[in-house]
Structure formats: structure tokens, C-alpha cells
Write an enzyme that holds these catalytic residues in place. Structure first.
Site, PDB file in Angstrom:
ATOM      1  N   GLY A  15       0.824  -1.208   0.000  1.00 23.06           N
ATOM      2  CA  GLY A  15       0.000   0.000   0.000  1.00 23.06           C
ATOM      3  C   GLY A  15       0.856   1.255   0.000  1.00 23.06           C
ATOM      4  O   GLY A  15       0.674   2.124   0.849  1.00 23.06           O
ATOM      5  N   TYR A 161     -11.349  -2.991  13.841  1.00 23.90           N
ATOM      6  CA  TYR A 161     -10.002  -2.434  13.599  1.00 23.90           C
ATOM      7  C   TYR A 161      -9.075  -2.731  14.783  1.00 23.90           C
ATOM      8  O   TYR A 161      -7.929  -3.166  14.601  1.00 23.90           O
ATOM      9  CB  TYR A 161     -10.149  -0.915  13.388  1.00 23.90           C
ATOM     10  CG  TYR A 161      -8.912  -0.200  12.922  1.00 23.90           C
ATOM     11  CD1 TYR A 161      -8.509  -0.239  11.596  1.00 23.90           C
ATOM     12  CD2 TYR A 161      -8.154   0.553  13.814  1.00 23.90           C
ATOM     13  CE1 TYR A 161      -7.381   0.451  11.167  1.00 23.90           C
ATOM     14  CE2 TYR A 161      -7.031   1.249  13.392  1.00 23.90           C
ATOM     15  CZ  TYR A 161      -6.646   1.189  12.071  1.00 23.90           C
ATOM     16  OH  TYR A 161      -5.534   1.875  11.653  1.00 23.90           O
TER      17      TYR A 161
HETATM   18  P1  NDP Z   1      -4.598   5.168   3.279  1.00 20.36           P
HETATM   19  O1  NDP Z   1      -6.058   4.874   3.176  1.00 20.36           O
HETATM   20  O2  NDP Z   1      -4.084   6.495   2.846  1.00 20.36           O
HETATM   21  O3  NDP Z   1      -3.754   4.047   2.509  1.00 20.36           O
HETATM   22  C1  NDP Z   1      -4.069   2.690   2.655  1.00 20.36           C
HETATM   23  C2  NDP Z   1      -3.224   1.881   1.709  1.00 20.36           C
HETATM   24  O4  NDP Z   1      -3.622   0.507   1.841  1.00 20.36           O
HETATM   25  C3  NDP Z   1      -3.432   2.269   0.267  1.00 20.36           C
HETATM   26  O5  NDP Z   1      -2.184   2.379  -0.366  1.00 20.36           O
HETATM   27  C4  NDP Z   1      -4.209   1.101  -0.328  1.00 20.36           C
HETATM   28  O6  NDP Z   1      -3.840   0.799  -1.664  1.00 20.36           O
HETATM   29  C5  NDP Z   1      -3.789  -0.047   0.548  1.00 20.36           C
HETATM   30  N1  NDP Z   1      -4.789  -1.112   0.554  1.00 20.36           N
HETATM   31  C6  NDP Z   1      -6.022  -1.083   1.102  1.00 20.36           C
HETATM   32  N2  NDP Z   1      -6.652  -2.260   0.890  1.00 20.36           N
HETATM   33  C7  NDP Z   1      -5.788  -3.038   0.202  1.00 20.36           C
HETATM   34  C8  NDP Z   1      -5.844  -4.367  -0.317  1.00 20.36           C
HETATM   35  N3  NDP Z   1      -6.926  -5.145  -0.161  1.00 20.36           N
HETATM   36  N4  NDP Z   1      -4.771  -4.850  -0.979  1.00 20.36           N
HETATM   37  C9  NDP Z   1      -3.677  -4.083  -1.149  1.00 20.36           C
HETATM   38  N5  NDP Z   1      -3.550  -2.829  -0.686  1.00 20.36           N
HETATM   39  C10 NDP Z   1      -4.598  -2.313  -0.023  1.00 20.36           C
HETATM   40  O7  NDP Z   1      -4.256   4.880   4.808  1.00 20.36           O
HETATM   41  P2  NDP Z   1      -3.055   5.328   5.754  1.00 20.36           P
HETATM   42  O8  NDP Z   1      -1.871   5.681   4.941  1.00 20.36           O
HETATM   43  O9  NDP Z   1      -3.580   6.285   6.730  1.00 20.36           O
HETATM   44  O10 NDP Z   1      -2.814   3.950   6.542  1.00 20.36           O
HETATM   45  C11 NDP Z   1      -1.708   3.080   6.306  1.00 20.36           C
HETATM   46  C12 NDP Z   1      -1.611   2.089   7.462  1.00 20.36           C
HETATM   47  O11 NDP Z   1      -1.426   2.807   8.685  1.00 20.36           O
HETATM   48  C13 NDP Z   1      -2.863   1.240   7.660  1.00 20.36           C
HETATM   49  O12 NDP Z   1      -2.488  -0.067   8.013  1.00 20.36           O
HETATM   50  C14 NDP Z   1      -3.566   1.921   8.826  1.00 20.36           C
HETATM   51  O13 NDP Z   1      -4.384   1.034   9.541  1.00 20.36           O
HETATM   52  C15 NDP Z   1      -2.367   2.374   9.650  1.00 20.36           C
HETATM   53  N6  NDP Z   1      -2.675   3.459  10.564  1.00 20.36           N
HETATM   54  C16 NDP Z   1      -3.126   4.679  10.115  1.00 20.36           C
HETATM   55  C17 NDP Z   1      -3.408   5.684  11.010  1.00 20.36           C
HETATM   56  C18 NDP Z   1      -3.911   7.026  10.582  1.00 20.36           C
HETATM   57  O14 NDP Z   1      -4.300   7.824  11.478  1.00 20.36           O
HETATM   58  N7  NDP Z   1      -3.907   7.376   9.315  1.00 20.36           N
HETATM   59  C19 NDP Z   1      -3.252   5.468  12.460  1.00 20.36           C
HETATM   60  C20 NDP Z   1      -2.782   4.162  12.822  1.00 20.36           C
HETATM   61  C21 NDP Z   1      -2.498   3.211  11.903  1.00 20.36           C
HETATM   62  P3  NDP Z   1      -4.415   1.649  -2.930  1.00 20.36           P
HETATM   63  O15 NDP Z   1      -3.991   3.068  -2.727  1.00 20.36           O
HETATM   64  O16 NDP Z   1      -3.799   1.038  -4.127  1.00 20.36           O
HETATM   65  O17 NDP Z   1      -5.904   1.485  -2.834  1.00 20.36           O
END
Ligand code: NDP
Length: 252
Positions: A15, A161
Site C-alpha cells: 500500500g 479495527y
Molecule cells: P490510506 O487509506 O491512505 O492508505 C491505505 C493503503 O492501503 C493504500 O495504499 C491502499 O492501496 C492499501 N490497501 C487497502 N486495501 C488493500 C488491499 N486489499 N490490498 C492491497 N492494498 C490495499 O491509509 P493510511 O496511509 O492512513 O494507513 C496506512 C496504514 O497505517 C494502515 O495499516 C492503517 O491502519 C495504519 N494506521 C493509520 C493511522 C492514521 O491515522 N492514518 C493510524 C494508525 C495506523 P491503494 O492506494 O492502491 O488502494
């Protein structure tokens, strides 16, 4: 900024076309790694366009970047991903499991689909990527899993989550024990609130209320998480394994 040197290292961040994953891969690109940019190919091709755009940005930093698409929920797709990586670059030095989704709802309103989609992506996805990478991850390598502070102190509406992220933390601790004999470390990062599209637009008064509760007084930036990932992926962190590092501005 600390100058890490990942020249000659191959790094996969799941991601990584945007958000936290995008910033993590950019950190590795600046440190000279061969960057494997992974994205989830949707039928409209929008994610691919975002991925290609981010790859161009990283190439502008003189990084070598290869793109791979796979749905982390699918064991077959992840097996194919690791095979493709093996064919293209021969192996992996660092695996960062970052892909994840959020579907917050109170337990009363949470549907089975809300539950399953979060478990499938955020927990099963990490399981598939860790398991399928074991044959191509080189000895002395690094696994960094992006969990969440919600995996330790989950909030209202986060049964799915919080459970998935707690699972990621437990899985990380087991991996640390199982992979230690190969010199591979496994650690998790527990971010607090990081400004990305995942958290969306927060009303100014709600945001101000959260910011008052965060000792460092602001939401995190994706780069704050990236800095922690680079440290845990570095040579210098080689005696740290099975740990969870909160990146929360002091908030929990
Ligand atoms: P975003 O929604 O900006 O990015 C999520 C990423 O996950 C995207 O690149 C997306 O790919 C990818 N993704 C989602 N589903 C799939 C799938 N089925 N297969 C492959 N790739 C997938 O989220 P964040 O950057 O905020 O989050 C990144 C991580 O950090 C996550 O694990 C989240 O739980 C964790 N996190 C985030 C926090 C926050 O406050 N933002 C806090 C704590 C943890 P694509 O772009 O190609 O769809």
C-alpha cells in the site's frame, strides 16, 4: 534528518502509492533502496495511476522503483506477488506491511461485512504477506508491521479495527521469536492519528479537541511514521525485535 543507507537493499512496502506507505517508500528511496511500490489495482485503474505517479516522484529522487499490484486479502495474489518479486529482483531485505482499511462503527451497527473486510485486509493480509515472503526474505532482513495505537487502546467503534491491529501485534511478536535464528527482526509500529485520507476530513472543533489531548499538540505526519520504520529497518536496530513502537505524539 538521519542519513540512512539502504543502497543494495530491496524494500517492499504494501500500500505504498499514497498515505503513510507512500511516505515510507519515499524515505527508503531517499536512502538509496531499491523500492518495490505495491498497490491494489481497482477495476477503474485509478490506483494504478496514483501508483505510477508516486513511482515517477521516487524516480525523480534517483531511486530504482518497480511496481507490483496485488490484493493483500488474497493468498493466491500475495503468492503471485512474492514470485514476481523473486523473478524481478531476486529477493527481499525489508518487508513493511502497511496496507490497511478503516470501517469504524459501533458494535450495534457493525455489519458482518464491516468486520470481515477489516479482518481480511488488516490481519489476514499481514499474515499472507509475512508467510509468503519467508522464502524470499534474506537472512538478516527486517519485517515492520504498521499496527495502530488502536491495537493497544482501541476506541469506540473500533471492534474490528482494534481486534485486527491487536492481532498484528501478536503475530509480530511470534514472528520475532521464529525468525530470530535467521537474524531477521520483526517489529510493529503503533501510530496515533496520522493525517492521511484514511482519517478523512475532521471537523475543526473535533480536531482541536483531539489536538488538546495529544501531548505534542498535533496530528502526526506520514513522515513521522516513516522515520520510525527506517530506524527499525536499519542495520543499527538489529538487536531490537518483537517490540511495538508507538508514534503518537505521546497520546494513547
Ligand atoms: P490510506 O487509506 O491512505 O492508505 C491505505 C493503503 O492501503 C493504500 O495504499 C491502499 O492501496 C492499501 N490497501 C487497502 N486495501 C488493500 C488491499 N486489499 N490490498 C492491497 N492494498 C490495499 O491509509 P493510511 O496511509 O492512513 O494507513 C496506512 C496504514 O497505517 C494502515 O495499516 C492503517 O491502519 C495504519 N494506521 C493509520 C493511522 C492514521 O491515522 N492514518 C493510524 C494508525 C495506523 P491503494 O492506494 O492502491 O488502494
Amino acid at each position: 534528518m538521519i542519513q540512512y543507507n539502504f543502497a543494495g537493499k530491496v524494500v517492499l512496502v504494501t500500500g505504498s502509492s499514497r498515505g503513510i506507505g507512500g511516505a515510507i517508500l519515499e524515505g527508503f528511496a531517499k536512502a538509496g533502496a531499491t523500492c518495490l511500490l505495491h498497490y491494489f489495482d481497482d477495476p477503474k485503474g485509478e490506483n494504478r495511476r496514483d501508483a505510477e505517479q508516486h513511482a515517477e516522484k521516487l524516480r525523480g529522487l534517483k531511486a530504482t522503483v518497480h511496481l507490483f499490484a496485488a490484493d493483500v486479502r488474497s493468498p493466491e495474489a500475495v503468492e503471485g506477488l512474492m514470485k514476481a518479486i523473486h523473478q524481478k529482483v531476486g529477493g527481499l531485505d525489508v518487508l513493511v506491511n502497511n496496507a490497511g482499511i478503516l470501517r469504524d462503527r459501533t458494535m450495534r451497527k457493525m455489519t458482518l461485512d464491516d468486520w470481515r473486510s477489516v479482518m481480511d485486509t488488516n490481519l489476514d493480509g499481514v499474515f499472507h504477506c509475512c508467510k509468503q515472503s519467508l522464502d524470499i526474505l534474506r537472512d538478516g532482513g527486517r519485517i515492520v508491521n504498521i499496527a495502530s495505537i488502536a491495537g493497544i487502546h482501541p476506541f469506540h467503534g473500533q471492534a474490528n479495527y482494534g481486534a485486527a491491529k491487536a492481532g498484528v501485534i501478536a503475530l509480530t511478536k511470534v514472528l520475532a521469536k521464529e525468525l530470530a535464528r535467521r537474524g531477521i527482526t520483526a517489529n510493529a509500529i503503533a501510530p496515533g492519528i496520522i493525517q492521511t485520507t484514511m482519517i478523512g476530513d475532521i471537523k475543526p472543533d473535533v480536531r482541536a479537541d483531539y489536538e488538546r489531548q495529544i501531548p505534542l499538540g498535533r496530528f502526526g505526519r506520514p513522515e513521522d511514521v516513516a522515520n520510525a520504520v527506517l530506524f527499525l529497518s536499519s542495520e543499527e536496530s538489529g538487536y531490537i525485535t518483537g517490540q511495538v513502537l508507538p508514534v503518537t505524539g505521546g497520546w494513547y
